[in-house]
Scaffold this motif. Structure first.
Motif: not given
Length: 292
Positions: A142-149
């Motif tokens: 399982y993975v949680v990811a974040a991308y502050d674009y």
């Protein structure tokens, strides 16, 4: 498929021997995930389907393009391939082959949030994400990811910002976007999916949609794309959909249109790879996740 279609006779003979050897037991389908922190990439494998998420940061550019001369340019329209593009591999091995990348609408790559201003191929110098808040956390498969674009497009300046979050669970991918802001007097869109193929069903429709131009469809609860799966929208959404055909390659496009100069715009959708239309409806009515 590579060996069968492009290999030599000797290679084909070897593959045939392996295939016909009953003592060779195929491996079990892979169930795994990996966060590649130094590459701003995330991959998941779920047995019968898989995914890859492409992001960027101040060290990893959105894409690589080279202008050798006016007639020799390499990948100079890959502007958004590292802007949160999500590759979902379902039951098609050729989903992202050369026909896909040669013909897909470069402004509508799945998973990306962009402003719709025209680009030029030479726009490929210093293409990095300003924010370093990019990455993921992994627990087994399982993975949680974040991308502050917060994109810096070299000589293509943009003030578009977006917070993009991803949750890769067992049977579903949950995609969230928030704080989408821009003041460029241009439209901003988030592309939910842009898959090869032309059979898409919305809600309980029994006939595939036939929109060959951008068409606003109100009250979409779930969508089904044949050979891909279903996409569930936790809240009914007004979506822009289109079936396009470029050089004999068909594409199914689904988008959120955030309008011109969006302020704190959001989106949410859940991808169910390989799920049937009925599965999509059942998930909408009784989801396994709750968005807080």
């Amino acid at each position: 498929t590579r060996y069968e279609n492009n290999g030599s006779l000797s290679t084909g003979d070897l593959i045939a021997k392996i295939r016909n050897d009953d003592s060779i037991v195929p491996a079990e389908p892979r169930v795994a995930a990996k966060v590649f922190g130094n590459m701003a990439r995330i991959t998941t494998h779920r047995g019968n389907f898989a995914s890859m998420l492409a992001m960027s940061n101040p060290r990893v550019s959105l894409y690589e393009g080279f202008v050798w001369s006016e007639t020799n340019m390499e990948n100079c329209t890959g502007w958004y391939t590292g802007a949160g593009m999500l590759y979902v591999y379902a039951d098609r091995l050729d989903q992202y082959d050369k026909e896909y990348h040669h013909n897909v609408n470069r402004y509508r790559l799945p998973g990306t949030t962009i402003d719709t201003r025209p680009r030029v191929p030479e726009n490929n110098i210093g293409v990095y994400n300003k924010s370093a808040f990019v990455g993921g956390a992994q627990l087994n498969e399982y993975v949680v990811a974040a991308y502050d674009y917060d994109n810096n497009n070299g000589d293509f300046e943009s003030d578009l910002v977006a917070n993009k979050s991803y949750f890769f669970f067992d049977n579903e991918y949950v995609m969230l976007g928030s704080d989408i802001n821009s003041t460029l007097d241009e439209g901003v869109v988030t592309t939910v999916e842009n898959q090869k193929g032309n059979q898409m069903y919305l809600n309980d429709d029994q006939e595939a949609v036939k929109y060959t131009e951008d068409t606003l469809v109100e009250g979409v609860k779930y969508a089904h794309i044949k050979g891909y799966g279903s996409i569930v929208f936790p809240k009914e959404q007004d979506l822009t959909v289109k079936l396009s055909r470029i050089n004999n390659t068909s594409f199914t496009e689904i988008m959120f249109n955030h309008g011109v100069n969006p302020t704190d715009a959001t989106y949410s959708y859940i991808i169910l790879p390989l799920a049937s239309q009925e599965d999509g409806k059942a998930y909408y009515e009784k989801p396994d996740v709750e968005i807080l």
